[in-house]
Write a protein that holds these residues in place. Structure first.
Motif, PDB file in Angstrom:
ATOM      1  N   MET A  63       0.588  -1.244  -0.325  1.00 33.36           N
ATOM      2  CA  MET A  63       0.495  -0.019   0.034  1.00 33.36           C
ATOM      3  C   MET A  63       1.049   1.290   0.049  1.00 33.36           C
ATOM      4  N   ARG A 106      -5.835   1.771   1.270  1.00 35.67           N
ATOM      5  CA  ARG A 106      -6.536   0.318   0.960  1.00 35.67           C
ATOM      6  C   ARG A 106      -6.921   0.750  -0.020  1.00 35.67           C
ATOM      7  N   SER A 131      -6.031   0.784  -3.321  1.00 39.76           N
ATOM      8  CA  SER A 131      -4.949  -0.456  -3.041  1.00 39.76           C
ATOM      9  C   SER A 131      -3.419  -0.479  -3.161  1.00 39.76           C
ATOM     10  N   MET A 132      -3.219  -0.523  -4.312  1.00 41.73           N
ATOM     11  CA  MET A 132      -1.670  -0.209  -4.313  1.00 41.73           C
ATOM     12  C   MET A 132      -1.472   0.978  -5.845  1.00 41.73           C
TER      13      MET A 132
END
Length: 392
Positions: free
Chosen positions: A68, A275, A279-280
């Protein structure tokens, strides 16, 4: 169910892209969208970015997630760029984000867990208020710009913030204010730090244009000064402009805590915002930045390319001010030389901005904001003549 929806109003800046593209006039000028352009009108890929991408292509072995918070090596490399080598690094945590907007989104979302109010300068970049509203923060506006002088109205700004409540979030432009180009002086930043401490306010500094004002380190002075004095603060930074990687969406979010332990807890909370938000973060642009920052020769070459961009903007500002002085026989536009970065408000009304588009093919935002980096040197006098004409 979709029949219940109403179309949102078009984005005033992004809608200029299609309008400009559809204009067939050969001498049209695009001063709307906030991207750097060189003298040919192109937004170039920096040579240092090309070299970093070559190295990345040759060495990258996986596309798996980092997590993250993004690439830890990028986060380590970006901290001294923003906070300097004397930063209280044990109290700072960094997260890689999808651009500066991604950083602002997760930081405002995090701040909404601590406070319900945010103070935003008037004027400010339009997305600041939109993100704050999305984060369910109550928006209060503090006066920032004096349209009569085209300079910061610091007494009015300070008087408004003196009425803020303890714990309120205060959004600040670290340098190259968008849309005005008018920045606080170092003395004013110092006074502001006193006020933030006295009133127990939480600063959120947006540093989107580092290196486009007075220089890479000079433009980070405000952030570094505040970090040396404030117990806590938040910073959002963007790599879009100074690395020229706009579409690669690379930025960073920083939290400064009173202690290392408190900074770590805050970092974990900001990660939870990431997140649920995206998320990423995407890796490519951050990997490019990391490679440049970690290589001494590449870093020096990048700074030289950035200085070329900064110098071009400064030269255009000077040329504009001098052209207005010749045309109007006054110093009314000398503020263009004092302001910093890509943007300035040129002092036209919405109707006059529409005339500039329809009659002269000059595209700028309705509030009169111009992207100075969109001009070519041989267009300066044409632009000045058009502005003087519509203003009567």
């Amino acid at each position: 169910m979709f029949e219940k929806l109403q179309a949102p109003p078009p984005d005033k800046i992004l809608s200029l892209i299609s309008a400009y593209a559809e204009d067939t006039r050969p001498n049209k000028i695009d001063l709307g969208v906030g991207v750097y352009r060189d003298e040919t009108g192109a937004t170039p890929v920096l040579e240092t970015v090309r070299e970093a991408e070559r190295r990345l292509l040759a060495t990258q072995k996986t596309k798996s997630y980092f997590g993250m918070g993004g690439d830890p090596a990028f986060c380590r490399a970006i901290v001294p760029l923003i906070f300097g080598t004397d930063a209280p690094s044990d109290r700072i945590r960094a997260l890689q984000t999808p651009g500066g907007s991604g950083a602002l989104s997760i930081l405002m979302g995090f701040a909404a867990k601590l406070t319900k109010r945010i103070h935003i300068p008037d004027p400010s970049w339009g997305n600041h208020a939109a993100i704050a509203k999305h984060s369910r923060l109550e928006i209060l506006r503090y006066p920032y710009f004096d349209a009569a002088t085209s300079r910061v109205n610091f007494p009015a700004m300070k008087a408004a913030l003196e009425k803020a409540e303890a714990g309120d979030l205060v959004l600040l432009h670290g340098c190259c204010h968008n849309p005005t180009g008018a920045d606080l002086s170092r003395e004013e930043w110092s006074e502001l730090a006193d006020l933030l401490i006295e009133k127990k306010l939480l600063a959120l500094v947006d540093l989107a244009y580092q290196g486009f004002g007075d220089g890479l380190d000079e433009d980070a002075w405000a952030v570094r000064h505040l970090a040396s004095r404030l117990p806590e603060m938040l910073v959002a930074s963007s790599c879009s402009k100074n690395f020229g990687i706009y579409r690669d969406r690379t930025g960073a979010a920083f939290v400064l805590g009173k202690t290392s332990q408190e900074a770590a807890v805050a970092e974990a909370q900001v990660m939870m915002e990431a997140r649920t938000g995206y998320s990423m973060p995407p890796d490519h642009g951050a990997a490019v930045v990391r490679i440049i920052l970690e290589d001494e020769a590449l870093y020096a070459a990048w700074r030289a390319e950035l200085e070329t961009m900064r110098s071009r903007i400064a030269d255009l500002r000077r040329g504009l001010a001098e052209s207005f002085r010749r045309r109007t026989n006054s110093a009314a536009y000398d503020f263009l030389m004092e302001s910093r970065g890509m943007f300035s408000l040129i002092g036209v009304t919405e109707e006059q901005a529409k005339r500039l588009r329809s009659e002269f093919g000059i595209y700028l935002v309705d509030d009169g904001r111009i992207n100075i980096a969109g001009l070519k040197e041989d267009q300066i006098d044409t632009f000045v003549e058009a502005v003087v004409t519509v203003k009567g």
